[in-house]
Design a protein around this motif. Structure first.
Motif, short mmCIF file in Angstrom:
data_model
loop_
_atom_site.label_atom_id
_atom_site.label_comp_id
_atom_site.label_asym_id
_atom_site.label_seq_id
_atom_site.Cartn_x
_atom_site.Cartn_y
_atom_site.Cartn_z
N VAL A 352 43.26 37.10 22.25
CA VAL A 352 43.97 37.35 23.50
C VAL A 352 43.80 38.82 23.91
N LEU A 353 43.89 39.71 22.92
CA LEU A 353 43.69 41.13 23.20
C LEU A 353 42.27 41.37 23.73
N GLN A 354 41.27 40.71 23.14
CA GLN A 354 39.88 40.85 23.59
C GLN A 354 39.74 40.41 25.05
N ILE A 355 40.37 39.30 25.40
CA ILE A 355 40.28 38.79 26.78
C ILE A 355 40.96 39.77 27.74
N LEU A 356 42.16 40.23 27.39
CA LEU A 356 42.89 41.13 28.29
C LEU A 356 42.16 42.46 28.45
N LEU A 357 41.55 42.96 27.40
CA LEU A 357 40.79 44.20 27.52
C LEU A 357 39.63 44.02 28.49
N ASN A 358 39.00 42.85 28.45
CA ASN A 358 37.91 42.58 29.38
C ASN A 358 38.42 42.49 30.82
N LEU A 359 39.52 41.77 31.04
CA LEU A 359 40.06 41.60 32.39
C LEU A 359 40.55 42.92 32.97
N ILE A 360 41.31 43.68 32.16
CA ILE A 360 41.85 44.95 32.65
C ILE A 360 40.72 45.96 32.84
N GLY A 361 39.76 45.97 31.91
CA GLY A 361 38.62 46.87 32.05
C GLY A 361 37.83 46.60 33.32
N ASN A 362 37.61 45.32 33.64
CA ASN A 362 36.93 44.97 34.89
C ASN A 362 37.73 45.42 36.10
N ALA A 363 39.05 45.22 36.05
CA ALA A 363 39.89 45.62 37.18
C ALA A 363 39.81 47.12 37.41
N ILE A 364 39.79 47.90 36.33
CA ILE A 364 39.67 49.36 36.46
C ILE A 364 38.30 49.74 37.02
N ARG A 365 37.27 49.06 36.54
CA ARG A 365 35.90 49.40 36.94
C ARG A 365 35.65 49.12 38.42
N TYR A 366 36.20 48.01 38.94
CA TYR A 366 35.85 47.59 40.29
C TYR A 366 36.94 47.84 41.32
N SER A 367 38.04 48.48 40.93
CA SER A 367 39.10 48.79 41.88
C SER A 367 38.89 50.18 42.47
N PRO A 368 39.33 50.42 43.69
CA PRO A 368 39.17 51.75 44.29
C PRO A 368 40.08 52.78 43.62
N GLU A 369 39.66 54.02 43.64
CA GLU A 369 40.48 55.09 43.08
C GLU A 369 41.82 55.17 43.81
N GLY A 370 42.87 55.45 43.05
CA GLY A 370 44.20 55.55 43.62
C GLY A 370 44.91 54.22 43.78
N SER A 371 44.29 53.13 43.35
CA SER A 371 44.91 51.82 43.49
C SER A 371 45.73 51.47 42.25
N ARG A 372 46.25 50.24 42.20
CA ARG A 372 47.09 49.81 41.09
C ARG A 372 46.54 48.52 40.49
N VAL A 373 46.80 48.36 39.20
CA VAL A 373 46.47 47.13 38.49
C VAL A 373 47.74 46.65 37.79
N TRP A 374 48.14 45.40 38.04
CA TRP A 374 49.35 44.84 37.45
C TRP A 374 49.01 43.87 36.34
N ILE A 375 49.84 43.88 35.30
CA ILE A 375 49.76 42.89 34.23
C ILE A 375 51.12 42.21 34.19
N ARG A 376 51.16 40.93 34.53
CA ARG A 376 52.43 40.22 34.66
C ARG A 376 52.49 39.03 33.72
N LEU A 377 53.70 38.70 33.31
CA LEU A 377 53.96 37.54 32.47
C LEU A 377 54.60 36.45 33.31
N GLU A 378 54.13 35.20 33.13
CA GLU A 378 54.67 34.09 33.91
C GLU A 378 54.78 32.85 33.05
N PRO A 379 55.99 32.31 32.84
CA PRO A 379 56.10 31.00 32.19
C PRO A 379 55.45 29.94 33.09
N ALA A 380 54.76 28.98 32.49
CA ALA A 380 54.08 27.94 33.27
C ALA A 380 54.23 26.60 32.58
N GLY A 381 55.48 26.15 32.41
CA GLY A 381 55.74 24.88 31.75
C GLY A 381 55.32 24.91 30.30
#
Length: 459
Positions: A352-381
């Protein structure tokens, strides 16, 4: 070529770019840089100038710089191909000496960390309490150690790498352990560790990167047949090619970084740029080896994960802590679940850590400077969900359909990606009984949703 000014020193070289004779102060500088008379020109920029003039049989002149103890020497040098031989006649028309500028300690430490990362034979990710989160090795000699550390995820790293001559028990402040020599069971070499903190100024570290290094070369014996590296690594790349290729590539990167940062002496900007390109290409090769090794793992018929009771909130905070420095460098704000948020699940913590590092790393790489990246928890049944959302350009429906394909990079060039990260991440999610999907639209950012089975025993 300029001919004005007084000639301060003369010298001659031969067809092999050896300095045959030289006047002071050039002769003294040549000797202090490790050269001999006669001997190969020891000042790198002078050697390059003479080599080009001899090769092209054309007179050249330029400013040459060199380190001379605590001073920087700058001289105007002319190289004229000899009319009677294969070498050059060298004239020095200007000579200035100035104290070497003080180097910024932060930049120096960053360069040292970059070099150590390439030379490390084992790396581990630690939480704020120096407990193991993930372990990786490319050394056949350290396979058993890495396996033991992987089995002890959640325990303090010093239980597996006891420091030499340290009588105190953990927890010790990380600065007391950074650089200390450690005992590696079964190895006759000496090792030391480096602890690189993930932190913001004024705050305690959110985690650490542990590097295990040795000044002695590893044994040349190949990996024993049938021995699998940690993280289920096996097959041609993971077991045979990666361990053989990683060390020489790491040495190339380390040497290129030394040249790029001018630690071995001054160089023109163009040559430092060439070294930077070499280092970047080497890092690309190492990343590709890692991705291809992981690809072998997830595509193996017998690949399995090791599900356990985990807290997705804790994994999310660990991933954010590891990547927070990278986000800060781009002016991006990471918003992770706070310490009170919890979402129990059944999954493998490391995957799970490996997957999240990939997702967050991609978000940082492709997001514009000065923007935000959220990590949220959601129950889904029956599922537990982590969402990584960004404020990037977003994806069209056609791009979303291609995003998780093998080697797919959506036409991006020069960002260093292999196009395997999301493919591997989805395979890992599905191997844990979950799913990885994306929700996006052009101009509206992207929401990556990782779902794994919820913990039915959680209250």
């Amino acid at each position: 070529m300029r001919s004005d000014g007084t000639v301060l020193a003369r010298a001659t070289s031969d067809g092999e770019d050896r300095l045959i004779e030289a006047d002071e102060p050039l002769a003294g500088l040549h000797l202090r840089c490790g050269g001999q008379l006669p001997g190969t020109i020891a000042v790198p920029e002078l050697l390059e100038l003479v080599r080009k003039a001899r090769r092209f049989r054309f007179p050249l002149a330029r400013a040459v710089s060199a380190h001379d103890g605590g001073d920087v020497i700058t001289a105007w040098v002319e190289a004229q191909p000899s009319e009677t031989g294969d070498g050059c006649d060298i004239r020095v028309r200007n000579w200035r000496s100035a104290p070497m500028p003080h180097e910024d300690s932060t930049a120096s430490e960053a360069r040292r960390a970059t070099t150590d990362r390439q030379l490390a034979e084992l790396t581990a990710t630690l939480d704020a309490g120096q407990r193991l989160l993930a372990v990786e090795t490319t050394s056949a000699e350290l396979v058993a150690l890495a396996g033991a550390m992987e089995s002890g995820i959640g325990r303090v790293w010093t239980e597996f790498l006891p420091p030499e001559n340290v009588a105190h028990q953990q927890p010790l402040h990380w600065r007391l352990l950074d650089g200390t020599r450690v005992i590696v069971p079964g190895s006759g070499r000496t090792f030391h560790v480096r602890l690189l903190p993930s932190m913001q100024p004024g705050f305690d570290p959110a985690g650490f990167e542990l590097l295990l290094l040795s000044d002695q070369p590893p044994p040349l014996a190949p990996t024993a047949p049938g021995t699998a590296l940690p993280s289920n690594r096996r097959g041609l790349v993971g077991q045979e090619l990666a361990p053989v290729l990683r060390q020489p590539i790491a040495r190339i990167i380390a040497n290129a970084e030394t040249i790029r940062t001018r630690m071995a002496g001054p160089l023109p900007d163009a040559y430092a740029g060439y070294a930077s390109e070499i280092a970047s290409a080497g890092k690309l090769l190492l990343d590709l080896l890692d991705d291809l090794s992981d690809l072998e793992v997830v595509e193996a018929r017998d690949f399995q994960t090791a599900p356990d009771q985990i807290d997705l909130g804790e994994v999310s905070r660990q991933a954010a802590g590891i990547l927070n420095v990278r986000a800060q460098e781009r002016g991006i704000t990471l918003i992770a679940p706070d310490a009170a948020q919890s979402l129990p699940a059944i999954a493998e913590f490391r995957r799970v850590l490996q997957i999240l590092l990939n997702l967050i790393g991609n978000a940082i790489r492709y997001s514009p400077e000065g923007s935000r990246v959220w990590i949220r928890l959601e129950p889904a049944g029956p599922m537990a969900r982590v969402v990584v959302a960004d404020e990037g350009e977003g994806l069209s429906l056609e791009e979303q359909g291609r995003l998780f394909a093998k080697f797919e990079r959506l036409g991006r060039k020069g960002d260093g990606g292999s196009g395997l990260g999301l493919f591997i991440s989805r395979r890992l999610a599905r191997a844990m009984g979950g799913e990885l999907s994306v929700e996006s639209a052009p101009g509206q950012g992207a929401r990556f949703r990782l779902e794994v089975p919820a913990d039915p025993d959680a209250g």
